[in-house]
Design a protein around this motif. Sequence first.
Motif, short mmCIF file in Angstrom:
data_model
loop_
_atom_site.label_atom_id
_atom_site.label_comp_id
_atom_site.label_asym_id
_atom_site.label_seq_id
_atom_site.Cartn_x
_atom_site.Cartn_y
_atom_site.Cartn_z
N UNK A 497 -15.91 24.92 12.88
CA UNK A 497 -14.47 24.89 12.57
C UNK A 497 -13.92 26.32 12.39
N UNK A 498 -14.69 27.14 11.68
CA UNK A 498 -14.26 28.52 11.51
C UNK A 498 -14.18 29.27 12.83
N UNK A 499 -15.16 29.03 13.69
CA UNK A 499 -15.15 29.72 14.99
C UNK A 499 -13.99 29.24 15.86
N UNK A 500 -13.66 27.95 15.75
CA UNK A 500 -12.50 27.42 16.47
C UNK A 500 -11.21 28.10 15.98
N UNK A 501 -11.08 28.27 14.65
CA UNK A 501 -9.89 28.93 14.12
C UNK A 501 -9.79 30.36 14.64
#
Length: 569
Positions: A497-501
């Motif tokens: 999720x962090x990498x997607x953000x």
Amino acid sequence: MRHFVAGGLVVLSMAGCASLQGRSGAVSTTSPQPLARVDLPAPDPDHDLLTQLLAGELALSDSDLKRASQAYGKAMVVSKDPDVAGKATALAIATHNPVAAQNAINRWQALGASPSQLAQARAELAIEQGQTDEARQQLTILLASGDKDAWRMFGRVLIGSRDPALASHLLETLATPDKLPPDPKAWLAMSQLGEQLGRHVYAQQIADEAMKRFGTAETYAWAAQLKLDNGDKTGGLSLLREAQGKDPTNIGLRLTYASLLGQSGQYAQATQLLEKGPQNAQTYAMRAALAANAKDDKALAEVYKQLAQAPADVRDSSAYLLGQLAEVLDRKEDALKWYDQVPDDDDHAFDADLRSAILLQSLGRSAEAHQQLAEMQTDYLDQPAQLRRAYEVDADLYMHEKRYPEAINAYTHALQVVPDDPDLLYGRGLAYAEMGKIDSAVGDFHRLLQIKPNDVDASNALGFTLADANRDLPEAEKLISVARAAKPDDPSIADSWGWLQYRLGHLDQAAEVLRAAWQSGKDADVGVHLGEVLWKAGQHDQAQRIFDEVRRIDPHNVNLQETIKRLQP
């Protein structure tokens, strides 16, 4: 006229054959030889003993009881062997043919069947026909016959009954404490029969009385088993303790009692019990299991030491356990030696070979590990489950070595053995992603989600793969959101999720999520992602500190090396 002797008969010369012709010129059909034509009587198969016995046995080999019964019914008529009539009786009863059964019993009696055999057969027939009074009478005759096996025969009659209610009634009527013989085995057998027939109260009463009357370890153990089966754990353990005290050297009792103590979490008590008295492969195995459950490395080391010095037969039959213990104790070379001693016909042979390959890899002997697995892939060609596992472990080792093409090849072979296997699709998808073959990775993850639509790990893997490739970000967001909802505290999903953000340009949100994931597990790849986000946000010092910490955790992390090279060309 010359003649020759052949086979003991005079064979006449045919020189004068023409003189045998009549005036009409036809050859006479009358032979001058007395044995020229012999008429043999044809056998009557219905009255041929051997024919019927063979027919009966062939029918039994085909599980055709009706045909076997018919054959033995004919055989007993011409046979004088009482065993043939006995078998005919049993088959007639088994095929529910009362007329044939009665005829067979009569024939068996005529040929000399014992009173107990006849009573048993008549009781079986009576029960088959639902004749309670007749069955009781015949069983009474059986028990009064004086036959040393009478009570065993009694039990066979009841256990073979198609009417459990009638069998139970007869058991409780005839096998009462005042009628049972002074033999604890008979009491235990009747109690066990009662339990099998669902008469729990009767079974417990007989067991308790046997325990009081005979006081043997076996009677205490059976009474304990009944209490345990009926939910009385305290009472069962108490009786087992008494049983074990009556026969301290009985390994079976010690194992049973120790097992129950272990299930109650009383590892120390169970271990102390097993350490005393004779040892065999089973006691060592249970001691090892108890020590493992208690996370007692000292006890594991002691079991390993004693088992390694045990008699050859115990040691040889425990080679796999010795390998496991050596492996747990980080004695890898010793573990390899023990695993190599596991015989090919041992139930653990495959597992021993598999563990050997994994150990070889951990010892830096990668080529030997893969060679071992290649040999297993040949040896287990005709066993799909083992073959699949051998390929999967091969692939896992290649993944660990970051040899992704070989891993993909191994996963593909495994998928040929077990098409659409979810775990194999997941593994190959990861290998494709690591190689940068995004379309192939996406294809495997999509296929996996078709097979298991709610697979959280597959949703996360596909979402991360898309985000990492910076493509189809809306789909990636949906997939990772589903995974987050299912596992809100999973660091790997938080990393996705962090990498997607980050890919979406939300640097502050990405840093916040990745920092939390990094703190929860200190995973090297999560740290690399956090460092890159911080670097892109202009926080170079913080990013460098994260990179340095990742380097301490995993000095050879490829992602770290590639990221630093990209950020600091």
